[in-house]
Motif scaffolding. Structure first.
Motif, PDB file in Angstrom:
ATOM      1  N   ARG B  63      43.773  34.138  48.008  1.00 48.27           N
ATOM      2  CA  ARG B  63      44.706  33.142  47.495  1.00 48.27           C
ATOM      3  C   ARG B  63      44.634  33.060  45.962  1.00 48.27           C
ATOM      4  O   ARG B  63      45.653  32.981  45.285  1.00 48.27           O
ATOM      5  CB  ARG B  63      44.346  31.774  48.095  1.00 48.27           C
ATOM      6  N   VAL B  64      43.401  33.079  45.460  1.00 51.54           N
ATOM      7  CA  VAL B  64      43.208  33.016  44.009  1.00 51.54           C
ATOM      8  C   VAL B  64      43.775  34.263  43.337  1.00 51.54           C
ATOM      9  O   VAL B  64      44.480  34.183  42.327  1.00 51.54           O
ATOM     10  CB  VAL B  64      41.713  32.839  43.677  1.00 51.54           C
ATOM     11  N   TYR B  65      43.480  35.425  43.905  1.00 53.81           N
ATOM     12  CA  TYR B  65      44.005  36.670  43.337  1.00 53.81           C
ATOM     13  C   TYR B  65      45.528  36.626  43.288  1.00 53.81           C
ATOM     14  O   TYR B  65      46.143  37.014  42.299  1.00 53.81           O
ATOM     15  CB  TYR B  65      43.538  37.883  44.169  1.00 53.81           C
ATOM     16  N   GLU B  66      46.133  36.121  44.368  1.00 54.50           N
ATOM     17  CA  GLU B  66      47.596  36.100  44.420  1.00 54.50           C
ATOM     18  C   GLU B  66      48.164  35.181  43.338  1.00 54.50           C
ATOM     19  O   GLU B  66      49.153  35.503  42.691  1.00 54.50           O
ATOM     20  CB  GLU B  66      48.081  35.654  45.807  1.00 54.50           C
ATOM     21  N   GLN B  67      47.491  34.045  43.153  1.00 55.31           N
ATOM     22  CA  GLN B  67      47.973  33.122  42.127  1.00 55.31           C
ATOM     23  C   GLN B  67      47.886  33.759  40.728  1.00 55.31           C
ATOM     24  O   GLN B  67      48.828  33.691  39.932  1.00 55.31           O
ATOM     25  CB  GLN B  67      47.162  31.826  42.173  1.00 55.31           C
ATOM     26  N   LEU B  68      46.739  34.393  40.449  1.00 54.45           N
ATOM     27  CA  LEU B  68      46.543  35.023  39.135  1.00 54.45           C
ATOM     28  C   LEU B  68      47.535  36.165  38.931  1.00 54.45           C
ATOM     29  O   LEU B  68      48.036  36.398  37.821  1.00 54.45           O
ATOM     30  CB  LEU B  68      45.103  35.538  39.016  1.00 54.45           C
ATOM     31  N   LEU B  69      47.812  36.869  40.005  1.00 49.34           N
ATOM     32  CA  LEU B  69      48.776  37.953  39.975  1.00 49.34           C
ATOM     33  C   LEU B  69      50.148  37.398  39.626  1.00 49.34           C
ATOM     34  O   LEU B  69      50.852  37.928  38.755  1.00 49.34           O
ATOM     35  CB  LEU B  69      48.799  38.603  41.374  1.00 49.34           C
ATOM     36  N   ALA B  70      50.489  36.293  40.293  1.00 51.08           N
ATOM     37  CA  ALA B  70      51.803  35.679  40.075  1.00 51.08           C
ATOM     38  C   ALA B  70      51.936  35.200  38.633  1.00 51.08           C
ATOM     39  O   ALA B  70      53.013  35.280  38.033  1.00 51.08           O
ATOM     40  CB  ALA B  70      51.999  34.512  41.033  1.00 51.08           C
ATOM     41  N   GLU B  71      50.835  34.744  38.067  1.00 55.87           N
ATOM     42  CA  GLU B  71      50.892  34.215  36.700  1.00 55.87           C
ATOM     43  C   GLU B  71      50.715  35.306  35.650  1.00 55.87           C
ATOM     44  O   GLU B  71      50.716  35.030  34.455  1.00 55.87           O
ATOM     45  CB  GLU B  71      49.819  33.126  36.529  1.00 55.87           C
ATOM     46  N   TYR B  73      48.051  37.175  35.024  1.00 57.09           N
ATOM     47  CA  TYR B  73      46.702  37.401  34.483  1.00 57.09           C
ATOM     48  C   TYR B  73      46.113  38.721  34.958  1.00 57.09           C
ATOM     49  O   TYR B  73      45.320  39.340  34.268  1.00 57.09           O
ATOM     50  CB  TYR B  73      45.756  36.259  34.873  1.00 57.09           C
ATOM     51  N   ILE B  74      46.465  39.088  36.189  1.00 61.04           N
ATOM     52  CA  ILE B  74      45.904  40.338  36.704  1.00 61.04           C
ATOM     53  C   ILE B  74      47.041  41.184  37.263  1.00 61.04           C
ATOM     54  O   ILE B  74      48.150  40.695  37.494  1.00 61.04           O
ATOM     55  CB  ILE B  74      44.830  40.084  37.799  1.00 61.04           C
ATOM     56  N   VAL B  75      46.761  42.462  37.406  1.00 56.11           N
ATOM     57  CA  VAL B  75      47.742  43.360  38.011  1.00 56.11           C
ATOM     58  C   VAL B  75      47.056  44.126  39.134  1.00 56.11           C
ATOM     59  O   VAL B  75      45.829  44.279  39.139  1.00 56.11           O
ATOM     60  CB  VAL B  75      48.308  44.375  36.991  1.00 56.11           C
ATOM     61  N   SER B  76      47.864  44.573  40.075  1.00 56.23           N
ATOM     62  CA  SER B  76      47.312  45.310  41.210  1.00 56.23           C
ATOM     63  C   SER B  76      47.883  46.710  41.165  1.00 56.23           C
ATOM     64  O   SER B  76      49.095  46.875  40.986  1.00 56.23           O
ATOM     65  CB  SER B  76      47.705  44.589  42.490  1.00 56.23           C
ATOM     66  N   ARG B  77      46.999  47.707  41.237  1.00 61.83           N
ATOM     67  CA  ARG B  77      47.503  49.081  41.253  1.00 61.83           C
ATOM     68  C   ARG B  77      47.182  49.698  42.595  1.00 61.83           C
ATOM     69  O   ARG B  77      46.006  49.734  42.980  1.00 61.83           O
ATOM     70  CB  ARG B  77      46.850  49.910  40.133  1.00 61.83           C
ATOM     71  N   THR B  78      48.219  50.164  43.276  1.00 63.28           N
ATOM     72  CA  THR B  78      48.039  50.691  44.622  1.00 63.28           C
ATOM     73  C   THR B  78      47.000  51.801  44.614  1.00 63.28           C
ATOM     74  O   THR B  78      47.066  52.701  43.783  1.00 63.28           O
ATOM     75  CB  THR B  78      49.364  51.268  45.151  1.00 63.28           C
ATOM     76  N   GLY B  79      46.093  51.685  45.521  1.00 63.15           N
ATOM     77  CA  GLY B  79      45.119  52.761  45.680  1.00 63.15           C
ATOM     78  C   GLY B  79      43.977  52.695  44.695  1.00 63.15           C
ATOM     79  O   GLY B  79      43.009  53.439  44.823  1.00 63.15           O
ATOM     80  N   SER B  80      44.060  51.824  43.691  1.00 62.57           N
ATOM     81  CA  SER B  80      42.902  51.799  42.797  1.00 62.57           C
ATOM     82  C   SER B  80      42.291  50.417  42.613  1.00 62.57           C
ATOM     83  O   SER B  80      41.118  50.316  42.280  1.00 62.57           O
ATOM     84  CB  SER B  80      43.250  52.432  41.451  1.00 62.57           C
ATOM     85  N   GLY B  81      43.056  49.369  42.849  1.00 68.25           N
ATOM     86  CA  GLY B  81      42.410  48.065  42.823  1.00 68.25           C
ATOM     87  C   GLY B  81      43.117  47.050  41.955  1.00 68.25           C
ATOM     88  O   GLY B  81      44.281  47.197  41.577  1.00 68.25           O
ATOM     89  N   THR B  82      42.380  46.009  41.618  1.00 67.21           N
ATOM     90  CA  THR B  82      42.927  44.882  40.873  1.00 67.21           C
ATOM     91  C   THR B  82      42.298  44.855  39.489  1.00 67.21           C
ATOM     92  O   THR B  82      41.077  44.962  39.356  1.00 67.21           O
ATOM     93  CB  THR B  82      42.595  43.582  41.631  1.00 67.21           C
ATOM     94  N   PHE B  83      43.132  44.684  38.472  1.00 67.18           N
ATOM     95  CA  PHE B  83      42.655  44.788  37.095  1.00 67.18           C
ATOM     96  C   PHE B  83      43.153  43.618  36.263  1.00 67.18           C
ATOM     97  O   PHE B  83      44.215  43.057  36.542  1.00 67.18           O
ATOM     98  CB  PHE B  83      43.150  46.087  36.448  1.00 67.18           C
TER      99      PHE B  83
END
Lengths: 490, 490
Positions: B63-71, B73-83
């Protein structure tokens, strides 16, 4: 009052019209021995006294004594002094200059003053592995096979740019890995751009002192301190002012008068004594540096190895934008031969010192640095440190037990904190720890004399005993030999 | 095992006294990103791992990751992870003065005079790999797999003493291998004891100049010369006197008046011009040095690569006990990032300089040195050099052909000998080669201006073009770009 020998030597020195002082003194003493005016077994004045009598520097006298000692004209007896040798080989009486003498004589004419000074205080042990050698971790415990696999992964398809000279600062992957590690493990606050990869702490100090100090500038060093810092700073023309260390670490003066350009400290684990700098001292030191514009150079060489209590956070992270140049090394956490360390530079200095590093030393070894970055970011580094911490804690306890059992509690210096890679064994003030260490060294026990780490007078006497690299079984037998040396000397 | 990020977050989570778990975690990560302790592009642990580490439910973390992603702060790269996202708008708003801005005003008040002088003449290329970069061999052609195998053989069962600090002088196996190699390939006369392993030529020159020169002493350097020598000597307080080079090399004066302490030469292949010192000059230089007590420092950096005629023997071996300090490197024959080189020391100096090396730089890397010793003694070293000699000869011919075809014969400097890793392209006297080189650099063509290698006035104008690391196909297209730059400037 001048001694008789001093009178004789003064007369003859005055009679020699020219030549360098040490050469004149050497010739005078040698000639006096050969022609009998300094007969066999006669006592030479202590170097300090003779220096005063003849208005020479003590170093000049020491150098001449050492050369005469090496050539067999004089002998040194522990605790009693320096004497003319009982038998001066006849060959010396008639022989022309021997090649050795020749070389010795010529050598000083080749070397620079700073070069001669360096050799006179040379301190690196001729052996770098053996019983109780301080400053060396257990290099056998390093996961060599694992590290080799990581190196192979990196070097299987090395990029050409990784094989060329390094860009300023070193591998970015290693910088990033260190940012994370230092933040968590050492409370160091920095970005990757502030990190400069070095060959080790000697290179780090060389760079910092050349770039920030003019010849003649002043630096404070702890008293006692690591000999390597003294060598590098003196070679770079920096004037050292030793500041005494007590149980709370270095004790900076309250006013900023005569503040130095650089202040070298080991706050987490004072080298070589072993104490921790108190919070009050840290804050005072930071305040002083802010007020005077000095830079604090924090050498955090082995702070990972603390066997009880909380880890001591680095001085660098205590306040924001601290006037601290932080330096660390992999020599103690991994192994010295790896020759990798790092600087965490204050933002105002980072670009200048990185550029200067590339100009002066031309970095490289990016493949090794990438491998190390993976070793850290995959968690092997902290895992290795955790394992070593347990191992060294056991070995330290064992050594402390041996010392206390044999010599009593007072033999464990009160400075020893429950940390690091060595212990300080205290000796009585009258004991010549240098002679004791040299005798132990001859028997394969590579302890070092505490007094050797002092610049000035009134050193504490003791021995540095490295325990990290010693298995508990061999520790006991080696300690027995050391004990014999101690007893022969007391 | 807990990750570093996990450790950090745990610490900060604990510090927050109350609030819902997901809110606390959100605040913690967001705050860490904003203040830079989780820097841009740093990787966050997978949600499952972080949940385990922090003893939270995976849903909370998600839930936290999704919120940060939405705002953002972080990005998600398929196959490599969250940055952590590359640009975080908030952080820019609240950022303090940029370090660069800050630095400009304050910097000079921090730096020493020698430090400022060094930065003013800083010369290392900001990029160390690319088209026509001089001084770099073809690092891709090095037999990495073979060398890795040898390293593995050595490091499978490393002796502890090989992992500690180095004894003075470096690995004996490498010293012995070098004695043989240097005798056969370079006509250098020496014993293993005279060889000191260094990190490269910069360190060698640093050691020699500090140990033999007092500040203010004089050294001759060739005009033009390698910028690195100038940097190191000036940093050590040595006064440089440039001595002009003609087609027969450096031209020493006939009398010994005003002779320097050190004379730096590149007799086998003058750097950067490319000519060879004649026998008559060599003999005169040796005679002069004998007469005046100067030491000649022979930098034999790339003499292995001579594509026609006989190899040119080293100055060091021309007479017995020559007053020559010989220095060589593996940077050109193998690859620069290896960071290994050597000094061959005259007998009177060898012990002093080895001791000083251990005091100043604390050597190590004995495993690498042992591997290199095997690489040499098993014949791979000379085989590699032979292969490279053929390869570089072809590349040199190709580049020379391109230059002559486009710019005529006169564009090939008369100094160029059929040797080395670069060619000098001559430019007319009125041309500003520094501006031209800088324009080419901006277009990815890493040529260097010849005038930059001069200390004094009236430099020859030209460009140094490295050819060794360039495949013939890319050479042609890169040369076209360079040609455009040249034509725009004439």
């Amino acid at each position: 009052m001048r001694s008789l020998v001093g009178d004789l030597l003064q007369l003859r020195l005055d009679a020699q019209s020219d030549g360098k002082l040490h050469k004149k003194l050497y010739n005078t003493i040698r000639h006096s021995i050969l022609e009998g005016s300094l007969p066999p077994q006669s006592r030479l004045p202590p170097s300090r006294d003779l220096a005063t009598e003849l208005h020479l520097s003590r170093n000049t006298v020491l150098r001449v004594y050492e050369q005469l000692l090496a050539e067999g004209y004089i002998v040194s007896r522990t605790g009693s002094g320096t004497f003319v040798a009982q038998t001066v080989p006849d060959s010396l009486l008639s022989a022309p200059l021997s090649p050795v003498e020749n070389a010795a004589g010529e050598l000083s004419s080749h070397l620079s003053n700073r070069g001669q000074a360096l050799l006179q205080r040379s301190s690196a042990s001729p052996r770098q592995w053996g019983a109780f050698l301080p400053g060396v971790p257990d290099v056998n415990a390093f996961p060599h096979a694992l590290f080799r696999k990581i190196q192979s992964r990196v070097s299987r398809k090395p990029q050409a740019s990784q094989l060329s000279y390094s860009d300023a600062g070193g591998s970015q992957a290693l910088q990033l890995a260190l940012v994370d590690y230092l933040r968590v493990a050492r409370s160091v606050k920095c970005s990757a751009g502030q990190i400069l990869i070095t060959e080790g702490i000697h290179q780090a100090i060389d760079l910092v002192s050349r770039m920030l100090c003019n010849p003649g500038d002043k630096a404070w060093i702890e008293e006692p301190a690591y000999w390597g810092i003294r060598n590098v700073l003196t070679m770079n023309g920096v004037n050292l002012e030793p500041v005494d260390v007590d149980l709370a670490g270095i004790n900076p003066p309250d006013t900023g008068d005569g503040a130095p350009k650089l202040i070298f400290v080991t706050p987490s684990h004072q080298y070589p004594l072993g104490c921790v700098m108190s919070l009050e001292r840290r804050q005072r030191l930071l305040a002083l540096a802010r007020q005077t514009g000095s830079w604090i150079v924090e050498d955090d060489y082995d702070s990972e190895f603390r066997f009880s209590g909380q880890p001591i956070p680095a001085l660098q992270g205590l306040v924001d934008d601290a006037p601290v140049i932080y330096t660390g090394t992999f020599s103690k956490t991994l192994y010295p031969g790896l020759r990798l360390g790092y600087l965490v530079l204050p933002r105002p200095l980072m670009q200048a010192l990185k550029t200067a590093h590339a100009e002066l030393y031309r970095g490289g070894r990016l493949v090794d640095q990438e491998a190390l970055a993976l070793f850290i970011s995959e968690g092997h580094y902290t895992a290795h440190i955790r394992r070593m911490r347990l191992l060294y804690a056991r070995r330290r306890a064992r050594l402390a037990g041996l010392i206390v059992a044999a010599l009593g509690k007072e033999a464990l210096s009160e400075f020893n904190d429950n940390a690091g890679l060595h212990l300080v064994l205290s000796l009585p003030e009258h004991c010549n720890d240098a002679v004791l260490a040299s005798q132990a060294n001859q028997r394969g026990i590579l302890v070092r004399a505490l007094s050797r780490y002092y610049s000035g007078a009134h050193p504490l006497k003791g021995l540095l005993l490295g325990f990290a690299a010693m298995e508990e079984e061999t520790m006991e037998s080696a300690f027995k030999v050391l004990l014999e040396c101690i007893r022969e000397n007391s």
